[in-house]
Design an enzyme around this catalytic site. Structure first.
Site, PDB file in Angstrom:
ATOM      1  N   TYR A 104       0.861  -1.247   0.131  1.00 17.09           N
ATOM      2  CA  TYR A 104       0.067  -0.101  -0.018  1.00 17.09           C
ATOM      3  C   TYR A 104       0.982   1.144  -0.186  1.00 17.09           C
ATOM      4  CZ  TYR A 104      -3.237   3.527   1.964  1.00 17.09           C
ATOM      5  OH  TYR A 104      -3.812   4.541   2.200  1.00 17.09           O
TER       6      TYR A 104
ATOM      7  N   ASN B  77       7.816 -10.370  -2.313  1.00 21.41           N
ATOM      8  CA  ASN B  77       7.188 -11.491  -2.321  1.00 21.41           C
ATOM      9  C   ASN B  77       5.762 -11.571  -2.740  1.00 21.41           C
ATOM     10  OD1 ASN B  77       6.035 -10.923  -0.063  1.00 21.41           O
ATOM     11  ND2 ASN B  77       7.159 -12.651   1.158  1.00 21.41           N
ATOM     12  N   LEU B  78       5.021 -10.498  -2.752  1.00 25.13           N
ATOM     13  CA  LEU B  78       3.604 -10.375  -3.190  1.00 25.13           C
ATOM     14  C   LEU B  78       2.854 -11.337  -2.196  1.00 25.13           C
ATOM     15  CD1 LEU B  78       3.666 -10.946  -6.948  1.00 25.13           C
ATOM     16  CD2 LEU B  78       3.474  -8.624  -5.614  1.00 25.13           C
TER      17      LEU B  78
ATOM     18  N   ASP C 208      11.484 -13.292  -1.704  1.00 28.34           N
ATOM     19  CA  ASP C 208      11.510 -13.113  -0.454  1.00 28.34           C
ATOM     20  C   ASP C 208      12.789 -12.418   0.029  1.00 28.34           C
ATOM     21  OD1 ASP C 208       9.408 -14.572   1.913  1.00 28.34           O
ATOM     22  OD2 ASP C 208      11.273 -13.655   2.567  1.00 28.34           O
TER      23      ASP C 208
ATOM     24  N   PHE D 290      10.209  -1.079   2.875  1.00 25.99           N
ATOM     25  CA  PHE D 290       8.624  -1.001   3.363  1.00 25.99           C
ATOM     26  C   PHE D 290       8.353  -2.575   3.876  1.00 25.99           C
ATOM     27  CE2 PHE D 290       8.867   2.323   0.139  1.00 25.99           C
ATOM     28  CZ  PHE D 290       8.338   3.201   0.984  1.00 25.99           C
TER      29      PHE D 290
ATOM     30  N   THR E   7       7.002   3.671  12.538  1.00 25.20           N
ATOM     31  CA  THR E   7       5.627   3.900  12.916  1.00 25.20           C
ATOM     32  C   THR E   7       5.249   4.516  14.367  1.00 25.20           C
ATOM     33  OG1 THR E   7       3.891   2.541  13.790  1.00 25.20           O
ATOM     34  CG2 THR E   7       5.771   1.288  14.196  1.00 25.20           C
TER      35      THR E   7
ATOM     36  N   TYR F 243       4.783  -5.844  17.345  1.00 31.93           N
ATOM     37  CA  TYR F 243       4.718  -4.845  15.976  1.00 31.93           C
ATOM     38  C   TYR F 243       5.732  -4.002  16.305  1.00 31.93           C
ATOM     39  CZ  TYR F 243       3.846  -1.609  12.596  1.00 31.93           C
ATOM     40  OH  TYR F 243       4.033  -0.665  11.431  1.00 31.93           O
TER      41      TYR F 243
END
Ligand code: UDP
Length: 328
Positions: A12, A33-34, A52, A73, A117, A141
């Site tokens: 995103y 790696n989708l 990956d 990302f 973040t 996270y």
């Protein structure tokens, strides 16, 4: 012109940044790696490697082609899942990032912009949050992201890595032309969930807690448009200094409560968007609000979107044009 390696460039935030880098005149290779990214979100003409980060042979081969900088990302980002499966998060967000840093060192690539973040602040002692505030994450996270900020700072001293951690607040919205946008499976974030209700793909949105110490009792967040976030990445990568680690909050400094957001979405979509009360979600701080003074003064960044309705309009355009996401 820089040659930039973008891990997670089909995701995103990554995909919006790739477009911005290309528009800014840079050459880009996306490495993804989708597992969560979408091949369709990578523009034609941008080199794409489907692999990956744990595949060190492929990583060395690709990075060995000669890059000036890395934008990193690729990571897992579901806070709730990180509580249940912490090692999955340490494996991807920490081990794979260390592998990327080692490969960068071996290939003599010494610039990185890192997706950090506001979750690294945990429950902030004060809002708005400046970069000086204590970082005390309250979930795995956040721990993984903070651990990597420390690694970047240590690598700056040890081998001259220049890096910049961008501490995102709540990434939101979509490309203005509606061609790329947010598509997670399962969808957990408030804006896409609300818009899926407007598309009648869900019956209602649950409001997670209405007894928070905030003006209307629901959580307050700082929604930052993904294209403004992309501008921040471009400025960051063009202003990295060798041997220096720096960190910036990326948010508007404007707070929107869950209730206010749902109300704005009702106006933008013309749909009633039924909302029901639900218990608090574990690990949600009441208010997260950026103080963006540092990125404004040091990098000259300015958000173009400061109005939640304008942000929602771009997201709505994307969701209406792509009601089932990219290919599903
Ligand atoms: N939220 C909610 N209902 C939902 C999804 C989210 O009330 O279905 C709330 C959530 O508790 C938080 C805010 O909306 O206070 C933003 O959540 P989101 O998951 O979008 O982003 P986060 O702040 O967790 O990064």
């Amino acid at each position: 012109m820089m040659n930039i390696f973008v891990s997670g460039g089909a995701g995103y935030v990554g995909s919006h940044c790739v477009r911005r880098l290309v528009a800014g005149g840079h050459r880009v290779t996306v490495y993804d790696n989708l597992c969560a990214g979408h091949r369709e979100s990578v523009p034609e003409g941008v080199a794409f490697v489907c692999a990956d980060l744990a595949d060190r042979d492929q990583l060395s081969k690709t990075l060995g082609e000669g890059f000036d900088a890395v934008m990193h990302f690729a990571a897992f980002l579901d806070v709730g899942e990180s509580v249940k499966a912490p090692l999955k998060y340490y494996q991807n967000n920490v081990s794979n990032t260390i592998g990327l840093l080692e490969t960068m060192r071996d290939c003599d690539v010494k610039r990185m912009v890192f997706s950090s973040t506001c979750a690294t602040y945990g429950i902030p002692a004060e809002v708005p949050i400046t970069e000086q505030q204590n970082q005390a994450p309250i979930n795995p996270y956040g721990h993984t992201k903070l651990a990597m900020e420390w690694a970047l700072a240590d690598c700056a001293k040890a081998w001259g890595l220049g890096s910049c951690a961008l501490r995102y607040f709540n990434a939101a919205g979509a490309a203005k032309d509606g061609s790329i946008g947010e598509d997670h499976d399962p969808e957990i974030h408030l804006i896409p969930v609300v818009l899926q209700v407007a598309l009648e793909q869900r019956q209602h949105v649950s409001i997670f807690g209405k007894d928070y110490p905030t003006p209307d009792g629901t959580c307050v967040r700082d929604y930052i448009h993904v294209e403004d976030l992309a501008d921040a990445h471009l400025l960051a990568i063009e202003n990295i200094h060798p041997g220096v680690f720096d960190a910036f909050n990326v948010g508007t400094g404007i707070g929107t409560s869950v209730r206010q957001l749902i109300e704005a979405a009702r106006e933008v979509t013309g749909h009633e968007i039924p909302a029901t009360d639900a218990p608090r979600r574990l690990g949600d701080p009441p208010t997260l609000l950026a103080d963006p003074t540092k990125i404004k003064s040091q990098l000259g960044w300015r958000p173009k979107y400061t109005d939640i309705s304008a942000i929602l309009e771009t997201a709505w355009e994307w969701h209406r044009k792509h009601p089932t996401g990219y290919t599903r």
